[in-house]
Design a protein around this motif. Structure first.
Motif, PDB file in Angstrom:
ATOM      1  N   VAL A 275      22.385  68.746 188.484  1.00  0.00           N
ATOM      2  CA  VAL A 275      23.102  68.036 189.539  1.00  0.00           C
ATOM      3  C   VAL A 275      22.211  67.787 190.760  1.00  0.00           C
ATOM      4  N   GLN A 276      21.386  68.776 191.122  1.00  0.00           N
ATOM      5  CA  GLN A 276      20.567  68.652 192.329  1.00  0.00           C
ATOM      6  C   GLN A 276      19.142  68.172 192.032  1.00  0.00           C
TER       7      GLN A 276
ATOM      8  N   ARG B 200      19.523  67.971 199.137  1.00  0.00           N
ATOM      9  CA  ARG B 200      18.830  67.934 197.843  1.00  0.00           C
ATOM     10  C   ARG B 200      17.319  67.981 198.044  1.00  0.00           C
TER      11      ARG B 200
ATOM     12  N   VAL C 138      29.455  77.515 193.712  1.00  0.00           N
ATOM     13  CA  VAL C 138      30.107  76.237 193.968  1.00  0.00           C
ATOM     14  C   VAL C 138      29.402  75.411 195.033  1.00  0.00           C
ATOM     15  N   ASP C 139      28.601  76.033 195.874  1.00  0.00           N
ATOM     16  CA  ASP C 139      27.895  75.297 196.918  1.00  0.00           C
ATOM     17  C   ASP C 139      26.877  74.308 196.350  1.00  0.00           C
TER      18      ASP C 139
ATOM     19  N   TRP D  75      27.408  72.921 192.941  1.00  0.00           N
ATOM     20  CA  TRP D  75      27.983  72.359 191.731  1.00  0.00           C
ATOM     21  C   TRP D  75      28.219  70.855 191.831  1.00  0.00           C
ATOM     22  N   THR D  76      28.399  70.331 193.029  1.00  0.00           N
ATOM     23  CA  THR D  76      28.543  68.888 193.204  1.00  0.00           C
ATOM     24  C   THR D  76      27.316  68.360 193.931  1.00  0.00           C
ATOM     25  N   ARG D  77      27.043  67.079 193.729  1.00  0.00           N
ATOM     26  CA  ARG D  77      25.853  66.459 194.311  1.00  0.00           C
ATOM     27  C   ARG D  77      25.878  66.597 195.832  1.00  0.00           C
TER      28      ARG D  77
ATOM     29  N   HIS E 249      23.334  73.904 187.228  1.00  0.00           N
ATOM     30  CA  HIS E 249      23.745  72.904 188.216  1.00  0.00           C
ATOM     31  C   HIS E 249      22.585  72.534 189.144  1.00  0.00           C
TER      32      HIS E 249
ATOM     33  N   THR F 283      24.954  78.412 187.626  1.00  0.00           N
ATOM     34  CA  THR F 283      24.483  77.862 188.893  1.00  0.00           C
ATOM     35  C   THR F 283      23.066  77.314 188.737  1.00  0.00           C
TER      36      THR F 283
END
Length: 161
Positions: A152-153, A129, A118-119, A121-123, A148, A145
């Motif tokens: 995401v990253q 980044r 989860v660390d 999973w969001t931008r 993501h 992961t």
């Protein structure tokens, strides 16, 4: 030949959460690898209070550094260590949030980051980044992961192992 390995963890001996347990297991594995390769292992624990540590997870002659939550001291120590030698060095970050310091490392330092889930999973914020894109290897705990990290990253697939 690598001169030293620096393993950077959020906490090691001060907590019993999942990341601390993984960090202890990784410390033990890295100490065995460092023994075989005849290099120094330095474990840097951001949140640990210091004092005695469990030799079961970090046997002598390896080194343990506790920072009592002082991110500035941790970053200063790491940057100083990385620039103090032109010998090859490796830095392994046990959490993506700690990897920002790698942006100040010289180009000859090789870096890896463990991504737990989860660390990432969001931008993340821009500097986080950029750090993930700078490191040589990312070690996600799952295929989800890894996806993501890519989607995401914006991490290149060839850096994810």
């Amino acid at each position: 030949m690598v001169a030293a390995l620096d393993f950077v963890v959020p906490d090691l001996f001060g907590h019993n959460g999942g990341i601390a347990r993984i960090a202890r297991a990784m410390s033990l594995a890295l100490s065995h690898w460092a023994d075989r390769e005849k290099i120094a292992l330095h474990v840097h624990a951001l949140m640990d209070e210091g004092g005695r540590h469990k030799l079961d997870y970090l046997p002598a002659p390896h080194h343990y550094h506790a920072y009592r939550g002082d991110r500035v001291a941790l970053s200063q120590t790491l940057v100083r260590r990385m620039w103090s030698s032109t010998s090859p060095r490796i830095a392994v970050f046990a959490h993506p949030n700690l990897a920002v310091t790698s942006l100040a490392f010289p180009p000859w330092v090789r870096c890896a980051v463990v991504a737990h889930g989860v660390d990432v999973w969001t931008r993340l914020r821009l500097e986080r980044r950029l750090a993930l894109r700078r490191v040589d290897a990312l070690w996600p705990v799952s295929e989800d992961t890894a996806r993501h990290l890519r989607e995401v990253q914006g991490v290149a697939a060839q850096r994810i192992h």
